[in-house]
Motif scaffolding. Structure first.
Motif, PDB file in Angstrom:
ATOM      1  N   TRP A 125       0.644  -1.295   0.135  1.00 15.59           N
ATOM      2  CA  TRP A 125       0.108  -0.110  -0.089  1.00 15.59           C
ATOM      3  C   TRP A 125       0.931   1.299   0.004  1.00 15.59           C
ATOM      4  O   TRP A 125       1.724   1.392   0.888  1.00 15.59           O
ATOM      5  CB  TRP A 125      -0.838  -0.075   1.262  1.00 15.59           C
ATOM      6  CG  TRP A 125      -1.529   1.395   1.439  1.00 15.59           C
ATOM      7  CD1 TRP A 125      -2.972   1.523   1.164  1.00 15.59           C
ATOM      8  CD2 TRP A 125      -1.257   2.488   2.094  1.00 15.59           C
ATOM      9  NE1 TRP A 125      -3.411   2.786   1.385  1.00 15.59           N
ATOM     10  CE2 TRP A 125      -2.358   3.349   2.114  1.00 15.59           C
ATOM     11  CE3 TRP A 125      -0.172   2.893   2.975  1.00 15.59           C
ATOM     12  CZ2 TRP A 125      -2.420   4.698   2.676  1.00 15.59           C
ATOM     13  CZ3 TRP A 125       0.151   4.010   3.348  1.00 15.59           C
ATOM     14  CH2 TRP A 125      -1.188   4.858   3.154  1.00 15.59           C
ATOM     15  N   SER A 169      -8.410  11.225   8.395  1.00 10.81           N
ATOM     16  CA  SER A 169      -7.573   9.966   8.389  1.00 10.81           C
ATOM     17  C   SER A 169      -6.530   9.836   7.505  1.00 10.81           C
ATOM     18  O   SER A 169      -5.628   9.178   7.847  1.00 10.81           O
ATOM     19  CB  SER A 169      -8.939   9.021   7.953  1.00 10.81           C
ATOM     20  OG  SER A 169      -9.849   9.049   9.252  1.00 10.81           O
ATOM     21  N   ARG A 173      -2.922   8.907   8.734  1.00 11.25           N
ATOM     22  CA  ARG A 173      -2.043   7.753   8.272  1.00 11.25           C
ATOM     23  C   ARG A 173      -0.751   8.066   7.248  1.00 11.25           C
ATOM     24  O   ARG A 173       0.532   7.385   7.635  1.00 11.25           O
ATOM     25  CB  ARG A 173      -2.702   6.998   7.316  1.00 11.25           C
ATOM     26  CG  ARG A 173      -2.062   5.509   6.944  1.00 11.25           C
ATOM     27  CD  ARG A 173      -3.015   4.400   6.328  1.00 11.25           C
ATOM     28  NE  ARG A 173      -2.248   3.370   6.240  1.00 11.25           N
ATOM     29  CZ  ARG A 173      -2.988   2.365   5.525  1.00 11.25           C
ATOM     30  NH1 ARG A 173      -3.953   2.058   5.099  1.00 11.25           N
ATOM     31  NH2 ARG A 173      -1.988   1.121   5.517  1.00 11.25           N
ATOM     32  N   ARG A 176       1.783   8.417  10.127  1.00  9.15           N
ATOM     33  CA  ARG A 176       1.856   6.982  10.813  1.00  9.15           C
ATOM     34  C   ARG A 176       1.317   6.878  12.371  1.00  9.15           C
ATOM     35  O   ARG A 176       1.663   6.124  13.233  1.00  9.15           O
ATOM     36  CB  ARG A 176       3.491   6.618  10.801  1.00  9.15           C
ATOM     37  CG  ARG A 176       4.121   6.640   9.349  1.00  9.15           C
ATOM     38  CD  ARG A 176       3.634   5.763   8.564  1.00  9.15           C
ATOM     39  NE  ARG A 176       4.626   5.404   7.612  1.00  9.15           N
ATOM     40  CZ  ARG A 176       4.568   6.091   6.353  1.00  9.15           C
ATOM     41  NH1 ARG A 176       3.436   7.024   6.168  1.00  9.15           N
ATOM     42  NH2 ARG A 176       5.255   5.935   5.350  1.00  9.15           N
ATOM     43  N   ASN A 179      -2.405   3.016  11.330  1.00  9.50           N
ATOM     44  CA  ASN A 179      -1.708   2.058  10.815  1.00  9.50           C
ATOM     45  C   ASN A 179      -2.395   1.365   9.659  1.00  9.50           C
ATOM     46  O   ASN A 179      -1.923   1.043   8.488  1.00  9.50           O
ATOM     47  CB  ASN A 179      -1.315   0.886  11.511  1.00  9.50           C
ATOM     48  CG  ASN A 179      -0.315   1.342  12.684  1.00  9.50           C
ATOM     49  OD1 ASN A 179       0.768   2.186  12.223  1.00  9.50           O
ATOM     50  ND2 ASN A 179      -0.255   0.862  13.891  1.00  9.50           N
ATOM     51  N   GLN A 180      -3.759   1.576   9.391  1.00  9.76           N
ATOM     52  CA  GLN A 180      -4.529   0.948   8.651  1.00  9.76           C
ATOM     53  C   GLN A 180      -5.911   1.789   8.570  1.00  9.76           C
ATOM     54  O   GLN A 180      -6.315   2.195   9.616  1.00  9.76           O
ATOM     55  CB  GLN A 180      -4.814  -0.605   8.624  1.00  9.76           C
ATOM     56  CG  GLN A 180      -5.438  -1.385   7.472  1.00  9.76           C
ATOM     57  CD  GLN A 180      -5.280  -2.752   7.620  1.00  9.76           C
ATOM     58  OE1 GLN A 180      -5.783  -3.229   8.964  1.00  9.76           O
ATOM     59  NE2 GLN A 180      -5.549  -3.455   6.682  1.00  9.76           N
ATOM     60  N   PHE A 181      -6.537   1.726   7.439  1.00 12.21           N
ATOM     61  CA  PHE A 181      -7.919   2.544   7.355  1.00 12.21           C
ATOM     62  C   PHE A 181      -8.870   1.487   7.866  1.00 12.21           C
ATOM     63  O   PHE A 181      -8.744   0.057   7.211  1.00 12.21           O
ATOM     64  CB  PHE A 181      -8.428   3.083   5.772  1.00 12.21           C
ATOM     65  CG  PHE A 181      -7.262   3.964   5.430  1.00 12.21           C
ATOM     66  CD1 PHE A 181      -7.155   5.414   6.014  1.00 12.21           C
ATOM     67  CD2 PHE A 181      -6.617   4.048   4.228  1.00 12.21           C
ATOM     68  CE1 PHE A 181      -6.462   6.174   5.659  1.00 12.21           C
ATOM     69  CE2 PHE A 181      -5.854   4.998   3.700  1.00 12.21           C
ATOM     70  CZ  PHE A 181      -5.695   6.187   4.672  1.00 12.21           C
ATOM     71  N   GLY A 184      -9.442  -0.681   4.649  1.00 13.51           N
ATOM     72  CA  GLY A 184      -8.513  -1.634   4.468  1.00 13.51           C
ATOM     73  C   GLY A 184      -7.612  -0.950   3.545  1.00 13.51           C
ATOM     74  O   GLY A 184      -7.384   0.471   3.565  1.00 13.51           O
ATOM     75  N   ASP A 185      -6.711  -1.845   2.827  1.00 15.61           N
ATOM     76  CA  ASP A 185      -5.670  -1.218   1.986  1.00 15.61           C
ATOM     77  C   ASP A 185      -5.892  -1.221   0.347  1.00 15.61           C
ATOM     78  O   ASP A 185      -5.581  -0.186  -0.157  1.00 15.61           O
ATOM     79  CB  ASP A 185      -4.293  -2.029   2.167  1.00 15.61           C
ATOM     80  CG  ASP A 185      -3.803  -1.890   3.294  1.00 15.61           C
ATOM     81  OD1 ASP A 185      -3.913  -0.853   4.182  1.00 15.61           O
ATOM     82  OD2 ASP A 185      -2.856  -2.854   3.795  1.00 15.61           O
ATOM     83  N   TRP A 186      -6.648  -1.945   0.062  1.00 16.99           N
ATOM     84  CA  TRP A 186      -6.921  -1.955  -1.693  1.00 16.99           C
ATOM     85  C   TRP A 186      -8.185  -2.196  -2.070  1.00 16.99           C
ATOM     86  O   TRP A 186      -9.120  -2.898  -1.422  1.00 16.99           O
ATOM     87  CB  TRP A 186      -5.970  -3.151  -2.302  1.00 16.99           C
ATOM     88  CG  TRP A 186      -4.688  -3.284  -2.093  1.00 16.99           C
ATOM     89  CD1 TRP A 186      -3.548  -3.371  -1.206  1.00 16.99           C
ATOM     90  CD2 TRP A 186      -3.975  -2.890  -3.418  1.00 16.99           C
ATOM     91  NE1 TRP A 186      -2.307  -3.019  -1.667  1.00 16.99           N
ATOM     92  CE2 TRP A 186      -2.306  -2.680  -3.020  1.00 16.99           C
ATOM     93  CE3 TRP A 186      -4.167  -2.399  -4.558  1.00 16.99           C
ATOM     94  CZ2 TRP A 186      -1.726  -2.181  -3.875  1.00 16.99           C
ATOM     95  CZ3 TRP A 186      -3.316  -2.033  -5.477  1.00 16.99           C
ATOM     96  CH2 TRP A 186      -1.873  -1.914  -5.123  1.00 16.99           C
ATOM     97  N   CYS A 214      -5.107   2.024  -4.116  1.00 19.58           N
ATOM     98  CA  CYS A 214      -4.938   1.992  -2.878  1.00 19.58           C
ATOM     99  C   CYS A 214      -5.994   2.786  -2.110  1.00 19.58           C
ATOM    100  O   CYS A 214      -6.195   4.033  -2.681  1.00 19.58           O
ATOM    101  CB  CYS A 214      -3.387   2.495  -2.453  1.00 19.58           C
ATOM    102  SG  CYS A 214      -2.053   1.381  -2.894  1.00 19.58           S
ATOM    103  N   TYR A 215      -6.462   2.469  -1.107  1.00 18.87           N
ATOM    104  CA  TYR A 215      -7.539   3.236  -0.487  1.00 18.87           C
ATOM    105  C   TYR A 215      -6.673   4.596  -0.169  1.00 18.87           C
ATOM    106  O   TYR A 215      -5.867   4.580   0.574  1.00 18.87           O
ATOM    107  CB  TYR A 215      -8.034   2.633   0.845  1.00 18.87           C
ATOM    108  CG  TYR A 215      -9.341   1.857   0.462  1.00 18.87           C
ATOM    109  CD1 TYR A 215     -10.750   2.776   0.419  1.00 18.87           C
ATOM    110  CD2 TYR A 215      -9.474   0.560   0.450  1.00 18.87           C
ATOM    111  CE1 TYR A 215     -11.740   2.141  -0.012  1.00 18.87           C
ATOM    112  CE2 TYR A 215     -10.687  -0.124   0.244  1.00 18.87           C
ATOM    113  CZ  TYR A 215     -11.883   0.714   0.084  1.00 18.87           C
ATOM    114  OH  TYR A 215     -13.048   0.080  -0.211  1.00 18.87           O
TER     115      TYR A 215
END
Length: 450
Positions: A125, A169, A173, A176, A179-181, A184-186, A214-215
């Protein structure tokens, strides 16, 4: 159900004519002297009598060759290589194919039916920063700027809403803190698939184009497979900054050498050993605290800012200001992932950053910007109490301007230069510091007026 098999196939019926050879689906049936010779596969049913052919009916299985491509949603439509695309029906995995160097995959022959596609993407990602946060905020404020898959990629919190919270958000990210939405990532443009072959249409093909993002990468800036932009670039030294006592915090500005309109800032700074960053502020005392984010991990300080009200930074003007404590053991550096964007969320290429050096105990003088336009400033660092005088002359030695400043202690200060008296030419500025004990230092700065 087996791909290319018979179970669950949709049946059609055909009649084999008398004499000669008939091909029905993948089955060849020929007659000779009233006797049937069946090739390829056995059959049942029908009735054969010597010299008399009775009607025979057999099923046709409708199948389609299923192929496709998986490309990233950037301007170059970069193929995604090595992704496992899976064909499922409910909980059952029917087939899996890896995308090749062109992003293509092939499932072979597939029966008519309803299917689901799932993905196992090994590509990391990436591609998300403050510029994407600004794009999302502009979409929320102005309405429908993002369309299609890019709009879906903006819904990083999986709320079916796109507003300032999604932009926040993305910024969190970027530095850092997240760590994740939740989403998700994709994101992929297709998850369901319907295959409906036509009767008597053999060897038909269905090509399925799929786009991935990528989200959060709402501007499609990521290029999968490209070398990672790694390494650190030195921040250019320009001017000096002085601190008080060893245990006192002091402010350290970061300047944008070229200057321009800025609507989003993404900085990745390598903090020198010996320094502790206590706070990050916008340059020139701008009040942007609600949309300015920063977070330090190890020796890497990440800064993110975006806003609908962009500001103009003069050449050599302050971009951000740090409040630090300690003595640096090395120069500052910034990472290749750093990015500036204008108020329309367009990335600015080739920008340079500069920072003043820590005062070394002597007189230092610097003019920013240089060459200068309608405005210019002299930055001075002095070693102690005394008087600082200035003498500006043109290329022929003619006096253009003089001035002086009383200083009470070692410090850094700035003086506005008389740009209105200066035509487009080259000048010499002599700066002299006269200490209280008779000690004297001077510096000469060459200035170009555009």
């Amino acid at each position: 159900m087996l791909l290319g098999g018979l179970q669950g196939a949709q049946a059609q019926w055909a009649t084999v004519s008398a004499g000669g050879t008939d091909t029905v689906g993948g089955v060849t049936i020929s007659s000779s002297l009233g006797e049937w010779d069946v090739q390829t596969m056995d059959y049942s049913g029908g009735q054969i009598q010597w010299g008399v052919q009775q009607p025979y009916r057999m099923p046709l299985w409708l199948q389609t060759r299923l192929t496709g491509s998986l490309l990233y949603g950037n301007a170059a439509a970069t193929p995604l290589v090595g992704t496992a695309v899976q064909l499922r029906q409910g909980a059952q995995l029917l087939a899996s194919a890896l995308t090749n160097a062109g992003g293509q995959f092939d499932f072979g022959m597939v029966d008519t039916g309803q299917y689901q596609l799932t993905y196992q993407n090994p590509t990391p990602w990436r591609g998300v920063n403050s510029t994407d946060a600004l794009e999302v905020l502009r979409h929320f404020a102005n309405g429908n700027l993002l369309q299609g898959l890019y709009r879906q990629a903006a819904d990083v919190n999986a709320r079916n809403l796109i507003n300032a919270l999604e932009a926040q958000s993305i910024a969190r990210r970027t530095i850092r803190l997240l760590n994740q939405f939740p989403a998700g990532d994709w994101l992929y443009s297709r998850s369901g698939l319907s295959i409906a072959a036509q009767a008597n249409a053999q060897n038909t093909a269905m090509v399925v184009p799929i786009t991935a993002l990528c989200y959060g990468d709402v501007n499609g800036s990521y290029t999968p497979g490209a070398p990672l932009r790694t390494g650190w670039m030195p921040v250019e030294p320009r001017g000096v900054v002085s601190a008080g006592e060893a245990d006192e915090a002091y402010e350290w500005p970061i300047h944008w050498v070229e200057g321009g309109n800025v609507g989003a800032i993404t900085l990745e700074l390598q903090v020198p050993q010996g320094l502790e960053v206590e706070r990050v502020m916008a340059g020139q005392s701008r009040d942007v605290s609600e949309s300015l984010y920063y977070h330090q991990t190890g020796d890497v300080l990440r800064v993110a800012w975006y806003g609908l009200d962009p500001w103009e930074v003069e050449p050599g003007g302050e971009l951000i200001r740090l409040k630090v404590r300690g003595e640096p053991a090395a120069p500052w550096h910034y990472g290749a992932e750093s990015e500036l964007a204008d108020g329309w969320a367009q990335p600015i290429s080739g920008f340079r950053l500069s920072m003043p050096q820590r005062a070394g105990g002597g007189l230092e003088a610097l003019v920013l910007p240089n060459p200068m336009g309608e405005r210019g400033r002299l930055w001075c660092s002095v070693p102690g109490k005394g008087e600082v005088s200035y003498r500006l002359s043109d290329a022929f030695g003619r006096l253009v301007w003089t001035g002086a400043t009383e200083v009470q202690r070692a410090s850094v200060f700035e003086v506005e230069l008389p740009a209105e008296r200066m035509g487009q030419a080259a000048y010499q500025l002599q700066v002299v510091w006269q200490g209280g004990t008779g000690k004297q230092e001077y510096r000469t700065v060459r200035i170009v007026k555009n």
